[in-house]
Design an enzyme around this catalytic site. Structure first.
Site, PDB file in Angstrom:
ATOM      1  N   ASN A  60       1.031   5.939   6.753  1.00  0.00           N
ATOM      2  CA  ASN A  60       1.806   7.013   6.124  1.00  0.00           C
ATOM      3  C   ASN A  60       1.944   8.202   7.062  1.00  0.00           C
ATOM      4  O   ASN A  60       1.033   8.517   7.843  1.00  0.00           O
ATOM      5  CB  ASN A  60       1.220   7.416   4.764  1.00  0.00           C
ATOM      6  N   GLU A  62       3.096  12.076   6.796  1.00  0.00           N
ATOM      7  CA  GLU A  62       3.415  13.162   5.864  1.00  0.00           C
ATOM      8  C   GLU A  62       4.161  14.296   6.556  1.00  0.00           C
ATOM      9  O   GLU A  62       4.378  14.282   7.776  1.00  0.00           O
ATOM     10  CB  GLU A  62       2.122  13.641   5.193  1.00  0.00           C
ATOM     11  N   CYS A  71       5.573   6.489   3.127  1.00  0.00           N
ATOM     12  CA  CYS A  71       4.392   5.640   2.934  1.00  0.00           C
ATOM     13  C   CYS A  71       4.228   4.648   4.087  1.00  0.00           C
ATOM     14  O   CYS A  71       5.194   4.254   4.745  1.00  0.00           O
ATOM     15  CB  CYS A  71       4.515   4.839   1.657  1.00  0.00           C
ATOM     16  N   GLU A  73       3.726   1.496   3.945  1.00  0.00           N
ATOM     17  CA  GLU A  73       4.430   0.219   3.743  1.00  0.00           C
ATOM     18  C   GLU A  73       5.867   0.290   4.276  1.00  0.00           C
ATOM     19  O   GLU A  73       6.360  -0.661   4.884  1.00  0.00           O
ATOM     20  CB  GLU A  73       4.459  -0.147   2.255  1.00  0.00           C
ATOM     21  N   CYS A 110       3.165   1.975  -4.037  1.00  0.00           N
ATOM     22  CA  CYS A 110       3.870   2.838  -4.995  1.00  0.00           C
ATOM     23  C   CYS A 110       5.186   2.175  -5.405  1.00  0.00           C
ATOM     24  O   CYS A 110       5.635   1.186  -4.801  1.00  0.00           O
ATOM     25  CB  CYS A 110       4.124   4.217  -4.387  1.00  0.00           C
ATOM     26  N   CYS A 113       7.857   1.768  -2.679  1.00  0.00           N
ATOM     27  CA  CYS A 113       7.510   0.720  -1.707  1.00  0.00           C
ATOM     28  C   CYS A 113       7.656  -0.667  -2.317  1.00  0.00           C
ATOM     29  O   CYS A 113       8.025  -1.616  -1.625  1.00  0.00           O
ATOM     30  CB  CYS A 113       6.100   0.934  -1.170  1.00  0.00           C
TER      31      CYS A 113
HETATM   32  N1  THU Z   1       0.747   6.245   0.228  1.00  0.00           N
HETATM   33  C1  THU Z   1       1.028   5.176   1.020  1.00  0.00           C
HETATM   34  O1  THU Z   1       1.285   5.312   2.232  1.00  0.00           O
HETATM   35  N2  THU Z   1       1.031   3.945   0.464  1.00  0.00           N
HETATM   36  C2  THU Z   1       0.665   3.676  -0.817  1.00  0.00           C
HETATM   37  O2  THU Z   1       0.640   2.512  -1.205  1.00  0.00           O
HETATM   38  C3  THU Z   1       0.319   4.773  -1.720  1.00  0.00           C
HETATM   39  C4  THU Z   1       0.492   6.149  -1.184  1.00  0.00           C
HETATM   40  C5  THU Z   1       0.676   7.562   0.853  1.00  0.00           C
HETATM   41  C6  THU Z   1       1.761   8.513   0.497  1.00  0.00           C
HETATM   42  C7  THU Z   1       1.080   9.856   0.766  1.00  0.00           C
HETATM   43  O3  THU Z   1       1.182  10.154   2.150  1.00  0.00           O
HETATM   44  C8  THU Z   1      -0.374   9.596   0.456  1.00  0.00           C
HETATM   45  O4  THU Z   1      -0.528   8.185   0.479  1.00  0.00           O
HETATM   46  C9  THU Z   1      -0.808  10.133  -0.889  1.00  0.00           C
HETATM   47  O5  THU Z   1       0.050   9.712  -1.895  1.00  0.00           O
END
Ligand code: THU
Length: 161
Positions: A60, A62, A71, A73, A110, A113
């Protein structure tokens, strides 16, 4: 009443996995260290094994403008599509490290994704096997990402495909 149900595998620990699955999950655990997640403190690593044997990572990423973040994925799927065009994903492991909680349970992708994973399954005409686990604890194995998104909106809905 209609019902939707699906079966998945749940094992006690990474030690119960096949050698290949355990290796992929360990790679996802390591990949999480490459996440850029200063806002959530939740570092996710996603690693795919492709049909040609290649292994591709995503984490991920941000942003100070929170919704811009992406994310692990979807970073991974973009990496696969660009680095190995046309190649299929066999298995995809997802793990995480959190500043706020123990990494001792699987997390699942999520909603956004799930939709992206489903599209990749459609375009490659191959189910993506998900291996979900933290740094320790139980591991979940789901045979196809589509199982996580019942009644999904797919390319078929647009007609002509
Ligand atoms: N996140 C992911 O990268 N993958 C997931 O399956 C769930 C959430 C990330 C998004 C964000 O940067 C952090 O986790 C918190 O939600």
């Amino acid at each position: 009443m209609e019902h939707y149900q699906f079966s998945y595998e749940l094992v006690d620990s990474i030690d119960a996995l096949s050698a290949d699955d355990a290796t992929l999950l360990r790679k996802a655990q390591s990949a999480a260290q490459l996440a850029y997640a200063p806002y959530s403190g939740f570092n996710v690593g996603a690693v795919a094994l492709l049909t040609n044997g290649a292994v591709v990572q995503g984490t991920n990423q941000e942003n100070a403008s929170y919704p811009v973040g992406i994310c692990a994925e979807r970073v991974l799927l973009g990496n696969v599509a660009m680095q190995y065009p046309g190649e299929k994903i066999v298995s995809l492991a997802i793990s995480y490290h959190s500043a706020k909680r123990a990494s001792d349970q699987p997390i699942s992708p999520c909603g956004m994704c799930r939709q992206a994973l489903l599209e990749f399954e459609h375009r490659s005409d191959t189910p993506i096997r998900l291996i979900l686990g933290g740094e320790k604890g139980r591991v979940m194995i789901i045979e196809s990402a589509r199982l996580l998104l019942p009644f999904a909106f797919t390319p078929h809905e647009l007609g002509g495909q």
